[in-house]
Design a protein around this motif. Structure first.
Motif, PDB file in Angstrom:
ATOM      1  N   ALA A   1       7.121  -7.041  14.122  1.00  0.00           N
ATOM      2  CA  ALA A   1       8.483  -7.299  13.652  1.00  0.00           C
ATOM      3  C   ALA A   1       8.592  -7.043  12.158  1.00  0.00           C
ATOM      4  O   ALA A   1       9.571  -6.454  11.695  1.00  0.00           O
ATOM      5  N   SER A   2       7.587  -7.474  11.418  1.00  0.00           N
ATOM      6  CA  SER A   2       7.600  -7.240   9.975  1.00  0.00           C
ATOM      7  C   SER A   2       7.634  -5.744   9.677  1.00  0.00           C
ATOM      8  O   SER A   2       8.416  -5.273   8.860  1.00  0.00           O
ATOM      9  N   GLU A   3       6.793  -5.014  10.370  1.00  0.00           N
ATOM     10  CA  GLU A   3       6.727  -3.561  10.191  1.00  0.00           C
ATOM     11  C   GLU A   3       8.069  -2.902  10.529  1.00  0.00           C
ATOM     12  O   GLU A   3       8.595  -2.107   9.747  1.00  0.00           O
ATOM     13  N   PHE A   4       8.636  -3.248  11.670  1.00  0.00           N
ATOM     14  CA  PHE A   4       9.886  -2.633  12.100  1.00  0.00           C
ATOM     15  C   PHE A   4      11.056  -3.068  11.219  1.00  0.00           C
ATOM     16  O   PHE A   4      11.972  -2.291  10.966  1.00  0.00           O
ATOM     17  N   HIS A   5      11.029  -4.295  10.730  1.00  0.00           N
ATOM     18  CA  HIS A   5      12.092  -4.782   9.852  1.00  0.00           C
ATOM     19  C   HIS A   5      12.069  -4.012   8.533  1.00  0.00           C
ATOM     20  O   HIS A   5      13.119  -3.589   8.044  1.00  0.00           O
ATOM     21  N   HIS A   6      10.884  -3.810   7.974  1.00  0.00           N
ATOM     22  CA  HIS A   6      10.764  -3.069   6.721  1.00  0.00           C
ATOM     23  C   HIS A   6      11.180  -1.610   6.880  1.00  0.00           C
ATOM     24  O   HIS A   6      11.654  -1.004   5.914  1.00  0.00           O
ATOM     25  N   ARG A   7      11.034  -1.068   8.064  1.00  0.00           N
ATOM     26  CA  ARG A   7      11.460   0.318   8.323  1.00  0.00           C
ATOM     27  C   ARG A   7      12.937   0.405   8.675  1.00  0.00           C
ATOM     28  O   ARG A   7      13.458   1.493   8.884  1.00  0.00           O
ATOM     29  N   GLY A   8      13.592  -0.746   8.766  1.00  0.00           N
ATOM     30  CA  GLY A   8      15.022  -0.756   9.074  1.00  0.00           C
ATOM     31  C   GLY A   8      15.334  -0.641  10.553  1.00  0.00           C
ATOM     32  O   GLY A   8      16.473  -0.373  10.921  1.00  0.00           O
ATOM     33  N   GLU A   9      14.348  -0.854  11.405  1.00  0.00           N
ATOM     34  CA  GLU A   9      14.551  -0.720  12.843  1.00  0.00           C
ATOM     35  C   GLU A   9      14.873  -2.043  13.526  1.00  0.00           C
ATOM     36  O   GLU A   9      15.107  -2.068  14.730  1.00  0.00           O
ATOM     37  N   LEU A  10      14.860  -3.143  12.756  1.00  0.00           N
ATOM     38  CA  LEU A  10      15.274  -4.458  13.249  1.00  0.00           C
ATOM     39  C   LEU A  10      16.247  -5.045  12.239  1.00  0.00           C
ATOM     40  O   LEU A  10      16.025  -4.936  11.033  1.00  0.00           O
ATOM     41  N   SER A  11      17.282  -5.665  12.740  1.00  0.00           N
ATOM     42  CA  SER A  11      18.224  -6.333  11.841  1.00  0.00           C
ATOM     43  C   SER A  11      17.584  -7.605  11.285  1.00  0.00           C
ATOM     44  O   SER A  11      16.578  -8.085  11.813  1.00  0.00           O
ATOM     45  N   ASP A  12      18.183  -8.150  10.234  1.00  0.00           N
ATOM     46  CA  ASP A  12      17.694  -9.419   9.686  1.00  0.00           C
ATOM     47  C   ASP A  12      17.733 -10.510  10.750  1.00  0.00           C
ATOM     48  O   ASP A  12      16.793 -11.307  10.866  1.00  0.00           O
ATOM     49  N   GLU A  13      18.787 -10.535  11.535  1.00  0.00           N
ATOM     50  CA  GLU A  13      18.941 -11.554  12.584  1.00  0.00           C
ATOM     51  C   GLU A  13      17.849 -11.415  13.645  1.00  0.00           C
ATOM     52  O   GLU A  13      17.248 -12.413  14.062  1.00  0.00           O
ATOM     53  N   GLU A  14      17.581 -10.184  14.090  1.00  0.00           N
ATOM     54  CA  GLU A  14      16.531  -9.971  15.087  1.00  0.00           C
ATOM     55  C   GLU A  14      15.169 -10.388  14.528  1.00  0.00           C
ATOM     56  O   GLU A  14      14.391 -11.058  15.209  1.00  0.00           O
ATOM     57  N   TYR A  15      14.907 -10.005  13.291  1.00  0.00           N
ATOM     58  CA  TYR A  15      13.634 -10.353  12.654  1.00  0.00           C
ATOM     59  C   TYR A  15      13.465 -11.864  12.567  1.00  0.00           C
ATOM     60  O   TYR A  15      12.418 -12.405  12.929  1.00  0.00           O
ATOM     61  N   GLU A  16      14.488 -12.554  12.116  1.00  0.00           N
ATOM     62  CA  GLU A  16      14.428 -14.010  11.979  1.00  0.00           C
ATOM     63  C   GLU A  16      14.229 -14.685  13.339  1.00  0.00           C
ATOM     64  O   GLU A  16      13.509 -15.685  13.441  1.00  0.00           O
ATOM     65  N   THR A  17      14.847 -14.140  14.377  1.00  0.00           N
ATOM     66  CA  THR A  17      14.674 -14.689  15.726  1.00  0.00           C
ATOM     67  C   THR A  17      13.230 -14.529  16.192  1.00  0.00           C
ATOM     68  O   THR A  17      12.632 -15.467  16.736  1.00  0.00           O
ATOM     69  N   ILE A  18      12.650 -13.364  15.966  1.00  0.00           N
ATOM     70  CA  ILE A  18      11.258 -13.129  16.365  1.00  0.00           C
ATOM     71  C   ILE A  18      10.329 -14.069  15.599  1.00  0.00           C
ATOM     72  O   ILE A  18       9.424 -14.664  16.192  1.00  0.00           O
ATOM     73  N   VAL A  19      10.558 -14.223  14.313  1.00  0.00           N
ATOM     74  CA  VAL A  19       9.720 -15.119  13.504  1.00  0.00           C
ATOM     75  C   VAL A  19       9.840 -16.549  14.023  1.00  0.00           C
ATOM     76  O   VAL A  19       8.830 -17.227  14.252  1.00  0.00           O
TER      77      VAL A  19
END
Length: 68
Positions: free
Chosen positions: A39-57
């Motif tokens: 998730a961290s990797e995909f979030h930094h590449r812009g492939e996950l929204s902030d909301e999706e990233y926070e949900t996964i975390v």
């Protein structure tokens, strides 16, 4: 990473996934740690929204016993 076979993945309940659409399986601690890394990797590449990233975390930390 521990890999799930398609049959194992299909047998998991929807609640074992961090995101809708059965994305990011987190049935155990190994998969939860991997979900955090991916998730961290995909979030930094812009492939996950902030909301999706926070949900996964949040969901991964619940599985890891790191509830806040």
């Amino acid at each position: 990473m521990s890999r799930l076979t398609q049959a194992e993945r299909d047998a998991l309940p929807d609640s074992a996934f961090a995101l809708p659409g059965r994305r990011y399986p987190i049935p155990d601690k190994t998969h939860a740690r991997d979900a955090l890394a991916r998730a961290s990797e995909f979030h930094h590449r812009g492939e996950l929204s902030d909301e999706e990233y926070e949900t996964i975390v949040r969901r991964s930390r619940e599985v890891l016993g790191e509830d806040e």
